[in-house]
Write a protein that holds these residues in place. Structure first.
Motif, PDB file in Angstrom:
ATOM      1  N   VAL A 251       0.854  -1.181   0.000  1.00 38.61           N
ATOM      2  CA  VAL A 251       0.000   0.000   0.000  1.00 38.61           C
ATOM      3  C   VAL A 251       0.892   1.233   0.000  1.00 38.61           C
ATOM      4  CG1 VAL A 251      -1.836   1.226   1.207  1.00 38.61           C
ATOM      5  CG2 VAL A 251      -1.788  -1.282   1.219  1.00 38.61           C
ATOM      6  N   LEU A 252       0.651   2.128  -0.948  1.00 41.29           N
ATOM      7  CA  LEU A 252       1.543   3.270  -1.151  1.00 41.29           C
ATOM      8  C   LEU A 252       1.131   4.503  -0.367  1.00 41.29           C
ATOM      9  CD1 LEU A 252       2.061   2.900  -5.011  1.00 41.29           C
ATOM     10  CD2 LEU A 252       3.443   1.972  -3.144  1.00 41.29           C
ATOM     11  N   GLU A 253       0.168   4.350   0.520  1.00 40.51           N
ATOM     12  CA  GLU A 253      -0.313   5.469   1.323  1.00 40.51           C
ATOM     13  C   GLU A 253      -0.426   5.028   2.778  1.00 40.51           C
ATOM     14  OE1 GLU A 253      -3.953   7.028  -0.319  1.00 40.51           O
ATOM     15  OE2 GLU A 253      -3.367   6.500  -2.365  1.00 40.51           O
ATOM     16  N   ASN A 254      -0.509   6.013   3.684  1.00 41.23           N
ATOM     17  CA  ASN A 254      -0.786   5.733   5.088  1.00 41.23           C
ATOM     18  C   ASN A 254      -2.284   5.495   5.219  1.00 41.23           C
ATOM     19  OD1 ASN A 254      -1.379   5.994   7.896  1.00 41.23           O
ATOM     20  ND2 ASN A 254       0.531   7.099   8.188  1.00 41.23           N
ATOM     21  N   VAL A 255      -2.658   4.265   5.543  1.00 46.16           N
ATOM     22  CA  VAL A 255      -4.063   3.892   5.612  1.00 46.16           C
ATOM     23  C   VAL A 255      -4.383   3.346   6.997  1.00 46.16           C
ATOM     24  CG1 VAL A 255      -5.844   2.367   4.694  1.00 46.16           C
ATOM     25  CG2 VAL A 255      -4.186   3.395   3.151  1.00 46.16           C
ATOM     26  N   ASN A 256      -5.449   3.870   7.598  1.00 44.28           N
ATOM     27  CA  ASN A 256      -5.883   3.411   8.924  1.00 44.28           C
ATOM     28  C   ASN A 256      -4.760   3.520   9.953  1.00 44.28           C
ATOM     29  OD1 ASN A 256      -8.351   2.722   7.718  1.00 44.28           O
ATOM     30  ND2 ASN A 256      -7.666   0.638   7.280  1.00 44.28           N
ATOM     31  N   GLY A 257      -3.889   4.516   9.770  1.00 43.82           N
ATOM     32  CA  GLY A 257      -2.797   4.745  10.708  1.00 43.82           C
ATOM     33  C   GLY A 257      -1.638   3.793  10.552  1.00 43.82           C
ATOM     34  N   ILE A 258      -1.604   3.044   9.447  1.00 42.99           N
ATOM     35  CA  ILE A 258      -0.563   2.052   9.228  1.00 42.99           C
ATOM     36  C   ILE A 258       0.316   2.493   8.068  1.00 42.99           C
ATOM     37  CG2 ILE A 258      -0.066  -0.377   8.749  1.00 42.99           C
ATOM     38  CD1 ILE A 258      -2.870  -1.027   9.745  1.00 42.99           C
ATOM     39  N   MET A 259       1.623   2.498   8.289  1.00 41.95           N
ATOM     40  CA  MET A 259       2.577   2.825   7.245  1.00 41.95           C
ATOM     41  C   MET A 259       3.137   1.549   6.640  1.00 41.95           C
ATOM     42  SD  MET A 259       4.686   5.787   9.271  1.00 41.95           S
ATOM     43  CE  MET A 259       5.846   5.960   7.917  1.00 41.95           C
ATOM     44  N   ASP A 260       3.368   1.569   5.337  1.00 45.20           N
ATOM     45  CA  ASP A 260       4.056   0.472   4.655  1.00 45.20           C
ATOM     46  C   ASP A 260       3.337  -0.864   4.823  1.00 45.20           C
ATOM     47  OD1 ASP A 260       6.467   0.286   3.029  1.00 45.20           O
ATOM     48  OD2 ASP A 260       7.097  -1.216   4.472  1.00 45.20           O
ATOM     49  N   LEU A 261       2.027  -0.831   4.662  1.00 42.04           N
ATOM     50  CA  LEU A 261       1.197  -2.021   4.798  1.00 42.04           C
ATOM     51  C   LEU A 261       1.354  -2.933   3.586  1.00 42.04           C
ATOM     52  CD1 LEU A 261      -1.097  -3.524   6.327  1.00 42.04           C
ATOM     53  CD2 LEU A 261      -2.713  -2.059   5.081  1.00 42.04           C
ATOM     54  N   GLU A 262       1.502  -4.234   3.818  1.00 44.48           N
ATOM     55  CA  GLU A 262       1.565  -5.237   2.767  1.00 44.48           C
ATOM     56  C   GLU A 262       0.589  -6.356   3.095  1.00 44.48           C
ATOM     57  OE1 GLU A 262       6.182  -5.093   1.163  1.00 44.48           O
ATOM     58  OE2 GLU A 262       5.626  -6.549   2.706  1.00 44.48           O
ATOM     59  N   GLY A 263      -0.081  -6.900   2.081  1.00 47.57           N
ATOM     60  CA  GLY A 263      -0.997  -8.005   2.310  1.00 47.57           C
ATOM     61  C   GLY A 263      -1.668  -8.448   1.030  1.00 47.57           C
ATOM     62  N   TRP A 264      -2.608  -9.367   1.162  1.00 48.44           N
ATOM     63  CA  TRP A 264      -3.282  -9.968   0.018  1.00 48.44           C
ATOM     64  C   TRP A 264      -4.670  -9.360  -0.178  1.00 48.44           C
ATOM     65  CZ3 TRP A 264      -0.963 -13.452  -3.208  1.00 48.44           C
ATOM     66  CH2 TRP A 264       0.224 -14.033  -2.758  1.00 48.44           C
ATOM     67  N   VAL A 265      -5.010  -9.047  -1.426  1.00 49.21           N
ATOM     68  CA  VAL A 265      -6.331  -8.520  -1.771  1.00 49.21           C
ATOM     69  C   VAL A 265      -6.870  -9.278  -2.981  1.00 49.21           C
ATOM     70  CG1 VAL A 265      -5.788  -6.210  -0.891  1.00 49.21           C
ATOM     71  CG2 VAL A 265      -5.420  -6.734  -3.317  1.00 49.21           C
ATOM     72  N   SER A 266      -8.172  -9.238  -3.149  1.00 47.87           N
ATOM     73  CA  SER A 266      -8.792  -9.853  -4.323  1.00 47.87           C
ATOM     74  C   SER A 266      -8.468  -9.026  -5.566  1.00 47.87           C
ATOM     75  CB  SER A 266     -10.303  -9.948  -4.127  1.00 47.87           C
ATOM     76  OG  SER A 266     -10.929 -10.463  -5.282  1.00 47.87           O
ATOM     77  N   SER A 267      -7.879  -9.660  -6.570  1.00 50.89           N
ATOM     78  CA  SER A 267      -7.413  -8.944  -7.763  1.00 50.89           C
ATOM     79  C   SER A 267      -8.544  -8.273  -8.525  1.00 50.89           C
ATOM     80  CB  SER A 267      -6.675  -9.904  -8.696  1.00 50.89           C
ATOM     81  OG  SER A 267      -5.582 -10.508  -8.054  1.00 50.89           O
ATOM     82  N   LYS A 268      -9.744  -8.833  -8.459  1.00 51.22           N
ATOM     83  CA  LYS A 268     -10.831  -8.299  -9.276  1.00 51.22           C
ATOM     84  C   LYS A 268     -11.304  -6.924  -8.827  1.00 51.22           C
ATOM     85  CE  LYS A 268     -14.561 -10.715  -6.792  1.00 51.22           C
ATOM     86  NZ  LYS A 268     -15.656 -11.697  -6.958  1.00 51.22           N
ATOM     87  N   PHE A 269     -10.879  -6.485  -7.640  1.00 51.16           N
ATOM     88  CA  PHE A 269     -11.273  -5.175  -7.147  1.00 51.16           C
ATOM     89  C   PHE A 269     -10.164  -4.138  -7.288  1.00 51.16           C
ATOM     90  CE2 PHE A 269     -13.963  -8.138  -4.641  1.00 51.16           C
ATOM     91  CZ  PHE A 269     -15.188  -7.755  -5.183  1.00 51.16           C
ATOM     92  N   LEU A 270      -9.163  -4.456  -8.128  1.00 49.88           N
ATOM     93  CA  LEU A 270      -8.086  -3.509  -8.431  1.00 49.88           C
ATOM     94  C   LEU A 270      -8.252  -2.977  -9.839  1.00 49.88           C
ATOM     95  CD1 LEU A 270      -4.974  -5.393  -6.977  1.00 49.88           C
ATOM     96  CD2 LEU A 270      -6.290  -3.568  -5.886  1.00 49.88           C
ATOM     97  N   ARG A 271      -7.874  -1.720 -10.045  1.00 47.44           N
ATOM     98  CA  ARG A 271      -7.922  -1.090 -11.360  1.00 47.44           C
ATOM     99  C   ARG A 271      -6.607  -0.414 -11.647  1.00 47.44           C
ATOM    100  NH1 ARG A 271     -11.592  -3.917 -11.130  1.00 47.44           N
ATOM    101  NH2 ARG A 271     -13.811  -3.491 -11.400  1.00 47.44           N
ATOM    102  N   ARG A 272      -6.169  -0.482 -12.908  1.00 46.24           N
ATOM    103  CA  ARG A 272      -4.949   0.229 -13.295  1.00 46.24           C
ATOM    104  C   ARG A 272      -5.089   1.698 -12.987  1.00 46.24           C
ATOM    105  NH1 ARG A 272      -0.117  -2.380 -14.514  1.00 46.24           N
ATOM    106  NH2 ARG A 272      -0.581  -4.348 -15.547  1.00 46.24           N
TER     107      ARG A 272
END
Length: 273
Positions: A251-272
């Motif tokens: 994740v390239l942004e600070n989200v929910n107070g978390i920096m440098d977050l990495e994890g798995w997401v469903s690909s179908k909900f991503l857009r270029r």
């Protein structure tokens, strides 16, 4: 900086301070770089501990909060930094990795109105503390931040080690021993650090945005726990790898107070992007 005969030399051409340790194995060919925090707030504690035979522990380098570097053994000798560990089919990562320790208190505890390091019980100023969720956990905790000097020096050294020894990747102790260890922790910008040191030519080539509110999980299935609240729509992420219909993202942004977050997401909900 440069490496000669498996020893590190600074920009001024002088060898960095070397403090020999008996805690080492034989020669080897490293494949990975492993990052650790010391879980203590001062350089002196580690400088005194690693040379002690009783410690039965060591690392190749120590980087202080001021960016000062100490080497304990040549890079072609096995250090005792990983303990029980495995990665990509390799068991016992001491035999396959170079270890760098960064002076950092790690996970902090509350004592009255102050944050303290649970190991040396020294106070950590509020401005050095972030609240974040570790990628292997689900609850928020306090962590000591790394300094700019540490990050700049460690980035330069890591890139040099990777190119010199043709290392495959940069990992945290938390990756190779996820049950036992939490270092270097969520305060360390591992995703961007890896991109810089591994020499990714175009860091935005796999950049996407979330098309909707999107759960980010610890593994590639809905059976794995979520790491935090859902990512909001429009959040920028880099896809690092894919597995069936899932993407492992940074994740390239600070989200929910978390920096440098990495994890798995469903690909179908991503857009270029």
């Amino acid at each position: 900086m440069k490496i000669q005969h498996d020893l590190l030399f600074a920009d001024n051409g002088k060898q960095v301070p070397f403090k020999a340790t008996p805690n080492m194995g034989g020669t080897y060919n490293p494949q990975y770089l492993i990052l650790h925090y010391t879980a203590a707030t001062t350089t002196e504690s580690t400088l005194n501990w690693f040379p002690n035979p009783i410690a039965q522990a060591s690392a190749h380098l120590l980087i202080g909060r001021d960016g000062a570097i100490t080497q304990f053994l040549p890079f072609n000798r096995i250090a005792w930094h990983a303990g029980k560990s495995e990665w990509a089919g390799l068991v016992g990562m001491n035999k396959f990795s170079i270890g760098i320790e960064l002076v950092n208190g790690g996970r902090l505890t509350r004592s009255g109105d102050k944050w303290v390091c649970s190991v040396d019980m020294r106070k950590v100023p509020d401005q050095e503390v972030i609240m974040a969720v570790h990628k292997n956990e689900t609850h928020i905790a306090a962590w000591q931040e790394y300094t700019e000097n540490q990050l700049e020096v460690s980035t330069e050294i890591a890139a040099l080690l990777i190119s010199t020894y043709n290392l495959k990747d940069v990992l945290g102790h938390e990756d190779i021993s996820p049950i036992r260890k939490s270092d270097p922790g969520p305060a360390f910008p591992m995703a961007s650090f890896r991109s810089k040191t591994m020499g990714r030519e175009d860091e935005t080539i796999d950049e996407f945005i979330t098309a909707t509110a999107l759960n980010i999980r610890s593994g590639p299935a809905t059976t794995f726990p979520t790491l935090t609240d859902p990512l909001p729509p429009g959040v920028k992420v880099n896809v690092l790898k894919t597995e069936t219909t899932w993407s492992f993202v940074e994740v390239l942004e600070n989200v929910n107070g978390i920096m440098d977050l990495e994890g798995w997401v469903s690909s179908k909900f991503l857009r270029r992007n």
